[in-house]
Design a protein around this motif. Structure first.
Motif, PDB file in Angstrom:
ATOM      1  N   ALA A 188       0.955  -1.286  -0.171  1.00  0.00           N
ATOM      2  CA  ALA A 188      -0.064   0.083  -0.016  1.00  0.00           C
ATOM      3  C   ALA A 188       0.784   1.262  -0.027  1.00  0.00           C
ATOM      4  O   ALA A 188       0.531   2.323  -0.668  1.00  0.00           O
ATOM      5  CB  ALA A 188      -0.925   0.120   1.267  1.00  0.00           C
ATOM      6  N   LEU A 189       2.015   1.093   0.837  1.00  0.00           N
ATOM      7  CA  LEU A 189       2.698   2.318   0.739  1.00  0.00           C
ATOM      8  C   LEU A 189       3.282   2.441  -0.548  1.00  0.00           C
ATOM      9  O   LEU A 189       3.537   3.591  -0.983  1.00  0.00           O
ATOM     10  CB  LEU A 189       3.863   2.165   1.633  1.00  0.00           C
ATOM     11  CG  LEU A 189       3.734   2.344   3.235  1.00  0.00           C
ATOM     12  CD1 LEU A 189       4.526   2.084   4.414  1.00  0.00           C
ATOM     13  CD2 LEU A 189       3.300   3.716   3.564  1.00  0.00           C
ATOM     14  N   ILE A 190       3.980   1.410  -1.186  1.00  0.00           N
ATOM     15  CA  ILE A 190       4.584   1.816  -2.535  1.00  0.00           C
ATOM     16  C   ILE A 190       3.691   2.228  -3.529  1.00  0.00           C
ATOM     17  O   ILE A 190       3.685   3.113  -4.144  1.00  0.00           O
ATOM     18  CB  ILE A 190       5.200   0.278  -3.085  1.00  0.00           C
ATOM     19  CG1 ILE A 190       6.223  -0.086  -2.078  1.00  0.00           C
ATOM     20  CG2 ILE A 190       5.731   0.621  -4.360  1.00  0.00           C
ATOM     21  CD1 ILE A 190       7.048  -1.383  -2.527  1.00  0.00           C
ATOM     22  N   LEU A 191       2.488   1.634  -3.450  1.00  0.00           N
ATOM     23  CA  LEU A 191       1.458   2.073  -4.585  1.00  0.00           C
ATOM     24  C   LEU A 191       0.986   3.530  -4.338  1.00  0.00           C
ATOM     25  O   LEU A 191       1.169   4.222  -5.255  1.00  0.00           O
ATOM     26  CB  LEU A 191       0.122   1.231  -4.360  1.00  0.00           C
ATOM     27  CG  LEU A 191      -1.013   1.545  -5.251  1.00  0.00           C
ATOM     28  CD1 LEU A 191      -0.790   1.597  -6.791  1.00  0.00           C
ATOM     29  CD2 LEU A 191      -2.493   0.905  -4.771  1.00  0.00           C
ATOM     30  N   THR A 192       0.768   3.998  -3.184  1.00  0.00           N
ATOM     31  CA  THR A 192       0.267   5.390  -2.797  1.00  0.00           C
ATOM     32  C   THR A 192       1.405   6.319  -3.092  1.00  0.00           C
ATOM     33  O   THR A 192       1.336   7.449  -3.368  1.00  0.00           O
ATOM     34  CB  THR A 192      -0.276   5.282  -1.552  1.00  0.00           C
ATOM     35  OG1 THR A 192      -1.300   4.269  -1.198  1.00  0.00           O
ATOM     36  CG2 THR A 192      -0.884   6.751  -1.207  1.00  0.00           C
ATOM     37  N   GLY A 193       2.763   5.787  -2.719  1.00  0.00           N
ATOM     38  CA  GLY A 193       3.749   6.564  -2.377  1.00  0.00           C
ATOM     39  C   GLY A 193       4.157   6.878  -3.810  1.00  0.00           C
ATOM     40  O   GLY A 193       4.529   8.028  -4.168  1.00  0.00           O
ATOM     41  N   VAL A 194       4.148   6.131  -4.882  1.00  0.00           N
ATOM     42  CA  VAL A 194       4.417   6.527  -6.482  1.00  0.00           C
ATOM     43  C   VAL A 194       3.544   7.258  -6.764  1.00  0.00           C
ATOM     44  O   VAL A 194       3.868   8.259  -7.583  1.00  0.00           O
ATOM     45  CB  VAL A 194       4.604   5.119  -6.919  1.00  0.00           C
ATOM     46  CG1 VAL A 194       4.873   5.336  -8.517  1.00  0.00           C
ATOM     47  CG2 VAL A 194       5.926   4.093  -6.473  1.00  0.00           C
ATOM     48  N   PHE A 195       2.288   7.178  -6.533  1.00  0.00           N
ATOM     49  CA  PHE A 195       1.124   7.942  -7.123  1.00  0.00           C
ATOM     50  C   PHE A 195       1.136   9.183  -6.573  1.00  0.00           C
ATOM     51  O   PHE A 195       1.348  10.259  -7.399  1.00  0.00           O
ATOM     52  CB  PHE A 195      -0.095   7.355  -6.756  1.00  0.00           C
ATOM     53  CG  PHE A 195      -1.309   7.839  -7.472  1.00  0.00           C
ATOM     54  CD1 PHE A 195      -1.232   9.071  -8.256  1.00  0.00           C
ATOM     55  CD2 PHE A 195      -2.784   7.350  -7.363  1.00  0.00           C
ATOM     56  CE1 PHE A 195      -2.385   9.333  -8.791  1.00  0.00           C
ATOM     57  CE2 PHE A 195      -3.594   7.790  -8.043  1.00  0.00           C
ATOM     58  CZ  PHE A 195      -3.621   8.843  -8.782  1.00  0.00           C
ATOM     59  N   SER A 196       1.413   9.213  -5.346  1.00  0.00           N
ATOM     60  CA  SER A 196       1.580  10.579  -4.641  1.00  0.00           C
ATOM     61  C   SER A 196       2.888  11.422  -5.367  1.00  0.00           C
ATOM     62  O   SER A 196       2.757  12.799  -5.534  1.00  0.00           O
ATOM     63  CB  SER A 196       1.565  10.463  -3.262  1.00  0.00           C
ATOM     64  OG  SER A 196       1.713  11.874  -2.648  1.00  0.00           O
ATOM     65  N   ALA A 197       3.746  10.643  -5.393  1.00  0.00           N
ATOM     66  CA  ALA A 197       5.021  11.219  -5.778  1.00  0.00           C
ATOM     67  C   ALA A 197       4.917  11.909  -7.369  1.00  0.00           C
ATOM     68  O   ALA A 197       5.431  12.977  -7.720  1.00  0.00           O
ATOM     69  CB  ALA A 197       6.433  10.444  -5.681  1.00  0.00           C
TER      70      ALA A 197
END
Length: 346
Positions: free
Chosen positions: A123-132
């Protein structure tokens, strides 16, 4: 346990990876387009009128796209909590596989801890890449508008989406553990997290004490308000001016800052509400109807209005603080779930 978790989770992970790849391609092209237009029309403009026209066109071209993608990122944590978190335990309970899984050498708490850890990282990878990617793509637009504290912008940039994602996933897991039925757990998770997202913008302004400032009325500050109005009982503006109305401004904007004051009265040097009189009335005549021109005229009257605001420099403090709140909430929920699962009825 990690391999088993991956085997059970791989379908959701691959779907999320595919969706992220599509979004990444779109955001890269969008970000490059925004930068090209920003450099060509905003940085390169010379005349004042040309710059204002270029700014309006730039905002018109990209505001809807960035708002839509930002709203999608805000929805992502709710989706993770509803479709990843809520079924995590209930799927085992409803299919009856928990009787096998929970009677192996691996304890229930360890089984849940591994699942929480692996899927939280996903979840962190998915959301983090999207947010970045969204933060990078929208940076020139956000810099031009200066509205990083706006809820739809603040919630979809930098660190906050990561805190939301982890909290939503662990919330869904905990609710599933308590309710023990997939569809009700998904519904409750969605409703509770939606309530949290609606309430948080009202809590956010009070996380740090606001600063206060007396802003002088002049040709620089008055154009930064959304409207300049007269309070009075008479019907038309001319009648209100003649009968001595109170001057009021609506929604003052400070570059980069978060202004918490909506409507506020204009006051004299001694703090009393400014009342239209002959001197003020002359500044409000049709020939001086523009906000900048009226402001320069009113500057001689030594008027001001009071605003409460959060300085632009506190942006990252709010980002870290809100992220920490949701990560702390996720840790508390995870601790409760790990305490509860050994006591869950088989």
């Amino acid at each position: 346990m990690i391999w088993l978790t991956w085997r059970q989770f791989r379908t959701q992970a691959l779907i999320a990876l595919g969706a992220l790849a599509v979004l990444a391609i779109y955001l890269v092209f969008l970000g490059l387009s925004i930068r090209d237009d920003y450099d060509a029309h905003i940085v390169g403009c010379q005349a004042l009128n040309a710059c204002a026209t270029a700014k309006d066109a730039f905002e018109s071209d990209y505001k809807a796209q960035l708002t839509l993608v930002g709203a999608l990122l805000i929805v992502v944590p709710a989706v993770l909590g509803t479709f990843w978190g809520a079924p995590l335990v209930t799927r085992e309970l409803e299919s009856g596989t928990h009787r096998l899984v929970w009677n192996q050498s691996v304890t229930r708490a360890r089984w849940l801890a591994v699942k929480l850890a692996v899927i939280t990282v996903a979840a962190l990878i998915l959301t983090g890449v999207f947010s970045a990617l969204l933060t990078w793509a929208a940076r020139p637009f956000d810099r031009l508008q200066g509205t990083r504290f706006t809820p739809l912008v603040f919630d979809a940039r930098n660190l906050v989406p990561l805190g939301y994602a982890v909290f939503a996933f662990v919330l869904g897991t905990t609710i599933g553990l308590l309710i023990r039925r997939t569809l009700p757990a998904m519904a409750v998770t969605l409703v509770l997290f939606a309530v949290v997202q609606v309430v948080m913008p009202y809590v956010r302004p009070h996380m740090l004490p606001a600063k206060e400032a007396a802003v002088a009325v002049n040709g620089t500050t008055l154009p930064r308000v959304s409207s300049f109005i007269l309070d009075g009982d008479a019907g038309g503006p001319d009648e209100r001016v003649a009968t001595g109305a109170t001057l009021r401004i609506e929604d003052y904007r400070m570059p980069g800052a978060w202004v918490l004051t909506g409507s506020t009265k204009i006051r004299t040097a001694d703090g009393k509400p400014a009342i239209t009189g002959p001197e003020v009335q002359s500044c409000l005549e049709p020939a001086k109807s523009g906000l900048a021109e009226s402001g320069e005229c009113l500057a001689a009257q030594n008027l001001h209005f009071d605003v409460k605001y959060q300085p632009a420099g506190r942006y990252w403090t709010f980002q870290w603080a809100e992220t920490a709140i949701f990560l702390g909430g996720a840790l508390l929920l995870a601790g409760f779930a790990l305490w509860r699962i050994p006591r869950n009825l088989t």
